[in-house]
Design a protein around this motif. Structure first.
Motif, PDB file in Angstrom:
ATOM      1  N   ALA A   1       0.816  -1.219   0.000  1.00 47.65           N
ATOM      2  CA  ALA A   1       0.000   0.000   0.000  1.00 47.65           C
ATOM      3  C   ALA A   1       0.848   1.268   0.000  1.00 47.65           C
ATOM      4  CB  ALA A   1      -0.969  -0.015   1.176  1.00 47.65           C
ATOM      5  N   GLY A   2       2.105   1.168  -0.448  1.00 52.19           N
ATOM      6  CA  GLY A   2       2.924   2.370  -0.623  1.00 52.19           C
ATOM      7  C   GLY A   2       3.797   2.650   0.581  1.00 52.19           C
ATOM      8  N   SER A   3       4.961   3.237   0.320  1.00 50.56           N
ATOM      9  CA  SER A   3       5.951   3.464   1.363  1.00 50.56           C
ATOM     10  C   SER A   3       6.010   4.930   1.781  1.00 50.56           C
ATOM     11  CB  SER A   3       7.326   3.032   0.845  1.00 50.56           C
ATOM     12  OG  SER A   3       8.303   3.290   1.812  1.00 50.56           O
ATOM     13  N   SER A   4       5.905   5.170   3.092  1.00 47.90           N
ATOM     14  CA  SER A   4       6.054   6.539   3.618  1.00 47.90           C
ATOM     15  C   SER A   4       7.527   6.907   3.684  1.00 47.90           C
ATOM     16  CB  SER A   4       5.495   6.645   5.036  1.00 47.90           C
ATOM     17  OG  SER A   4       4.282   5.984   5.134  1.00 47.90           O
ATOM     18  N   VAL A   5       8.386   5.893   3.499  1.00 52.71           N
ATOM     19  CA  VAL A   5       9.839   6.112   3.480  1.00 52.71           C
ATOM     20  C   VAL A   5      10.247   6.140   2.007  1.00 52.71           C
ATOM     21  CG1 VAL A   5      12.074   5.105   4.120  1.00 52.71           C
ATOM     22  CG2 VAL A   5      10.125   4.888   5.674  1.00 52.71           C
ATOM     23  N   GLY A   6      11.024   7.147   1.636  1.00 52.45           N
ATOM     24  CA  GLY A   6      11.417   7.273   0.240  1.00 52.45           C
ATOM     25  C   GLY A   6      12.770   6.633  -0.055  1.00 52.45           C
ATOM     26  N   ILE A   7      13.140   6.665  -1.327  1.00 61.75           N
ATOM     27  CA  ILE A   7      14.448   6.155  -1.771  1.00 61.75           C
ATOM     28  C   ILE A   7      15.138   7.295  -2.523  1.00 61.75           C
ATOM     29  CG2 ILE A   7      15.663   4.429  -3.174  1.00 61.75           C
ATOM     30  CD1 ILE A   7      13.127   2.689  -3.060  1.00 61.75           C
ATOM     31  N   ALA A   8      16.389   7.601  -2.104  1.00 61.50           N
ATOM     32  CA  ALA A   8      17.132   8.658  -2.808  1.00 61.50           C
ATOM     33  C   ALA A   8      17.548   8.137  -4.177  1.00 61.50           C
ATOM     34  CB  ALA A   8      18.363   9.046  -2.003  1.00 61.50           C
ATOM     35  N   TYR A   9      17.414   8.979  -5.200  1.00 65.04           N
ATOM     36  CA  TYR A   9      17.833   8.531  -6.533  1.00 65.04           C
ATOM     37  C   TYR A   9      18.967   9.364  -7.121  1.00 65.04           C
ATOM     38  CZ  TYR A   9      14.700  12.117  -8.488  1.00 65.04           C
ATOM     39  OH  TYR A   9      14.067  13.303  -8.804  1.00 65.04           O
TER      40      TYR A   9
ATOM     41  N   PRO B   1      -8.572  -2.766  -1.446  1.00 66.66           N
ATOM     42  CA  PRO B   1      -8.034  -1.401  -1.527  1.00 66.66           C
ATOM     43  C   PRO B   1      -7.642  -0.876  -0.142  1.00 66.66           C
ATOM     44  CG  PRO B   1     -10.362  -1.476  -2.190  1.00 66.66           C
ATOM     45  CD  PRO B   1      -9.966  -2.869  -1.847  1.00 66.66           C
ATOM     46  N   VAL B   2      -6.487  -0.261  -0.048  1.00 71.21           N
ATOM     47  CA  VAL B   2      -6.043   0.341   1.213  1.00 71.21           C
ATOM     48  C   VAL B   2      -5.819   1.819   0.937  1.00 71.21           C
ATOM     49  CG1 VAL B   2      -4.201   0.406   2.960  1.00 71.21           C
ATOM     50  CG2 VAL B   2      -4.877  -1.788   1.955  1.00 71.21           C
ATOM     51  N   ARG B   3      -6.441   2.670   1.764  1.00 70.32           N
ATOM     52  CA  ARG B   3      -6.289   4.099   1.559  1.00 70.32           C
ATOM     53  C   ARG B   3      -4.990   4.555   2.222  1.00 70.32           C
ATOM     54  NH1 ARG B   3      -9.266   7.792  -0.452  1.00 70.32           N
ATOM     55  NH2 ARG B   3      -8.817   9.899   0.255  1.00 70.32           N
ATOM     56  N   HIS B   4      -4.032   4.942   1.442  1.00 71.84           N
ATOM     57  CA  HIS B   4      -2.759   5.424   2.003  1.00 71.84           C
ATOM     58  C   HIS B   4      -2.048   6.244   0.941  1.00 71.84           C
ATOM     59  CE1 HIS B   4       1.683   4.707   3.081  1.00 71.84           C
ATOM     60  NE2 HIS B   4       1.203   5.648   3.857  1.00 71.84           N
ATOM     61  N   ARG B   5      -1.923   7.532   1.223  1.00 77.59           N
ATOM     62  CA  ARG B   5      -1.263   8.413   0.258  1.00 77.59           C
ATOM     63  C   ARG B   5       0.209   8.536   0.624  1.00 77.59           C
ATOM     64  NH1 ARG B   5      -3.752  11.428  -3.241  1.00 77.59           N
ATOM     65  NH2 ARG B   5      -5.715  11.547  -2.118  1.00 77.59           N
TER      66      ARG B   5
ATOM     67  N   PRO C   1       4.882   3.931  -4.787  1.00 78.62           N
ATOM     68  CA  PRO C   1       3.449   4.205  -4.639  1.00 78.62           C
ATOM     69  C   PRO C   1       2.624   3.025  -4.106  1.00 78.62           C
ATOM     70  CG  PRO C   1       4.233   4.775  -6.853  1.00 78.62           C
ATOM     71  CD  PRO C   1       5.316   3.987  -6.192  1.00 78.62           C
ATOM     72  N   ASN C   2       1.385   3.382  -3.768  1.00 77.37           N
ATOM     73  CA  ASN C   2       0.386   2.419  -3.295  1.00 77.37           C
ATOM     74  C   ASN C   2      -0.090   1.579  -4.487  1.00 77.37           C
ATOM     75  OD1 ASN C   2      -1.966   1.215  -2.343  1.00 77.37           O
ATOM     76  ND2 ASN C   2      -2.762   3.066  -1.372  1.00 77.37           N
ATOM     77  N   LEU C   3       0.090   0.261  -4.422  1.00 73.66           N
ATOM     78  CA  LEU C   3      -0.291  -0.620  -5.535  1.00 73.66           C
ATOM     79  C   LEU C   3      -1.645  -1.281  -5.315  1.00 73.66           C
ATOM     80  CD1 LEU C   3       3.088  -2.509  -6.267  1.00 73.66           C
ATOM     81  CD2 LEU C   3       2.268  -0.326  -7.193  1.00 73.66           C
ATOM     82  N   THR C   4      -2.360  -0.932  -4.231  1.00 73.98           N
ATOM     83  CA  THR C   4      -3.687  -1.530  -4.037  1.00 73.98           C
ATOM     84  C   THR C   4      -4.691  -0.741  -4.882  1.00 73.98           C
ATOM     85  OG1 THR C   4      -4.476  -0.172  -2.166  1.00 73.98           O
ATOM     86  CG2 THR C   4      -3.018  -2.052  -1.628  1.00 73.98           C
ATOM     87  N   PRO C   5      -5.874  -1.349  -5.154  1.00 74.65           N
ATOM     88  CA  PRO C   5      -6.800  -0.669  -6.068  1.00 74.65           C
ATOM     89  C   PRO C   5      -7.601   0.480  -5.474  1.00 74.65           C
ATOM     90  CG  PRO C   5      -7.396  -3.008  -5.774  1.00 74.65           C
ATOM     91  CD  PRO C   5      -6.320  -2.705  -4.796  1.00 74.65           C
ATOM     92  N   ASP C   6      -7.090   1.192  -4.480  1.00 68.29           N
ATOM     93  CA  ASP C   6      -7.804   2.370  -3.984  1.00 68.29           C
ATOM     94  C   ASP C   6      -7.873   3.401  -5.126  1.00 68.29           C
ATOM     95  OD1 ASP C   6      -8.948   3.847  -1.587  1.00 68.29           O
ATOM     96  OD2 ASP C   6      -7.434   5.269  -2.256  1.00 68.29           O
ATOM     97  N   GLN C   7      -9.064   3.995  -5.304  1.00 67.63           N
ATOM     98  CA  GLN C   7      -9.278   4.897  -6.444  1.00 67.63           C
ATOM     99  C   GLN C   7      -8.448   6.173  -6.350  1.00 67.63           C
ATOM    100  OE1 GLN C   7     -11.476   4.636  -9.216  1.00 67.63           O
ATOM    101  NE2 GLN C   7     -11.642   2.495  -8.628  1.00 67.63           N
ATOM    102  N   ASP C   8      -8.287   6.702  -5.142  1.00 61.40           N
ATOM    103  CA  ASP C   8      -7.628   7.994  -5.012  1.00 61.40           C
ATOM    104  C   ASP C   8      -6.150   7.894  -4.679  1.00 61.40           C
ATOM    105  OD1 ASP C   8     -10.036   9.311  -5.452  1.00 61.40           O
ATOM    106  OD2 ASP C   8     -10.594   9.036  -3.336  1.00 61.40           O
ATOM    107  N   THR C   9      -5.781   6.922  -3.848  1.00 62.06           N
ATOM    108  CA  THR C   9      -4.393   6.887  -3.389  1.00 62.06           C
ATOM    109  C   THR C   9      -3.624   5.708  -3.968  1.00 62.06           C
ATOM    110  OG1 THR C   9      -4.934   5.563  -1.426  1.00 62.06           O
ATOM    111  CG2 THR C   9      -5.093   7.954  -1.190  1.00 62.06           C
ATOM    112  N   GLY C  10      -4.324   4.814  -4.658  1.00 63.02           N
ATOM    113  CA  GLY C  10      -3.669   3.630  -5.227  1.00 63.02           C
ATOM    114  C   GLY C  10      -3.792   3.602  -6.736  1.00 63.02           C
ATOM    115  N   ILE C  11      -3.757   2.389  -7.313  1.00 60.46           N
ATOM    116  CA  ILE C  11      -3.832   2.308  -8.774  1.00 60.46           C
ATOM    117  C   ILE C  11      -5.190   1.756  -9.239  1.00 60.46           C
ATOM    118  CG2 ILE C  11      -1.337   2.271  -9.210  1.00 60.46           C
ATOM    119  CD1 ILE C  11      -1.476  -0.779  -9.532  1.00 60.46           C
ATOM    120  N   GLY C  12      -6.249   2.133  -8.481  1.00 61.45           N
ATOM    121  CA  GLY C  12      -7.607   1.695  -8.817  1.00 61.45           C
ATOM    122  C   GLY C  12      -8.069   2.136 -10.196  1.00 61.45           C
ATOM    123  N   ARG C  13      -7.496   3.222 -10.718  1.00 64.77           N
ATOM    124  CA  ARG C  13      -7.933   3.700 -12.044  1.00 64.77           C
ATOM    125  C   ARG C  13      -7.131   3.067 -13.179  1.00 64.77           C
ATOM    126  NH1 ARG C  13     -10.943   8.628 -10.606  1.00 64.77           N
ATOM    127  NH2 ARG C  13     -10.341   9.024  -8.452  1.00 64.77           N
TER     128      ARG C  13
END
Ligand code: HEC
Length: 158
Positions: A45-53, A130-134, A68-80
């Motif tokens: 459902a996405g990482s609050s910790v980032g990766i330096a690039y 779906p898990v809501r997590h931005r 990013p959040n890979l669950t099918p949440d419409q707003d915070t995931g890849i539901g669309r």
């Protein structure tokens, strides 16, 4: 009402789950995993910790990207996203709005996934609850983020 899945669809989802575990998608996309404490309630459902690039040893504020959040949440995931969108993305790093993602997401390594395996991964992701997590917003080199981040890998020096 939850629709019953055909045995074929169930087998495909099982195969997708197996591949996602094997390919370690959760190492980056499960919250907490990058700092060694994966949260089971935020599986993929996405990482609050980032990766330096970009190189954090040379830059005080490296570019940081958040898996990013890979669950099918419409707003915070890849539901669309459709299953075809996911398959194309895994092989090319190109998302539905034609933005090519950074290779921190190891899409170059997934370019040779077979049709069958890429579709299995897409069906598994689309069938997660779906898990809501931005996740925090990515920042470019030179910009500060208040979120935690880790760094690994080799940075190209320019
Ligand atoms: C090494 C860490 C890492 C691994 C392993 C990884 N990813 Fe990613 N993934 C990322 C990062 C970082 C991004 C965002 C890249 C960007 O914004 O340019 C991303 C982006 C994505 C996106 C785009 C989502 C969106 O909303 O834009 C999808 C879909 C995705 N990854 C699926 C997967 C799948 C499926 C796997 C396993 C087969 C996987 N990833 C493995 C780090 C990873």
């Amino acid at each position: 009402m939850v629709q019953a899945l055909s045995p074929k669809a169930e087998a495909e989802i099982r195969q997708g789950r197996y591949l996602v575990q094997l390919l370690g998608c959760g190492t980056c996309h499960t919250d907490g995993a990058l700092t060694g404490q994966p949260r089971s309630d935020r599986l993929l459902a996405g990482s609050s910790v980032g990766i330096a690039y970009s190189n954090p040893l040379l830059e005080e504020n490296p570019g940081v990207v958040f898996p990013p959040n890979l669950t099918p949440d419409q707003d915070t995931g890849i539901g669309r996203w459709s299953e075809e969108d996911i398959v194309r993305f895994l092989r090319s790093g190109m998302d539905p709005v034609a933005r090519r993602h950074l290779p921190v997401m190891p899409w170059p390594a997934y370019a040779s996934l077979s049709d069958e395996d890429a579709s299995a991964i897409a069906s598994y992701l689309k069938n997660l609850a779906p898990v809501r997590h931005r996740v925090p917003a990515n920042v470019g080199p030179g910009w500060a983020t208040s979120a935690e981040f880790v760094y690994f890998g080799v940075y190209r020096s320019q």
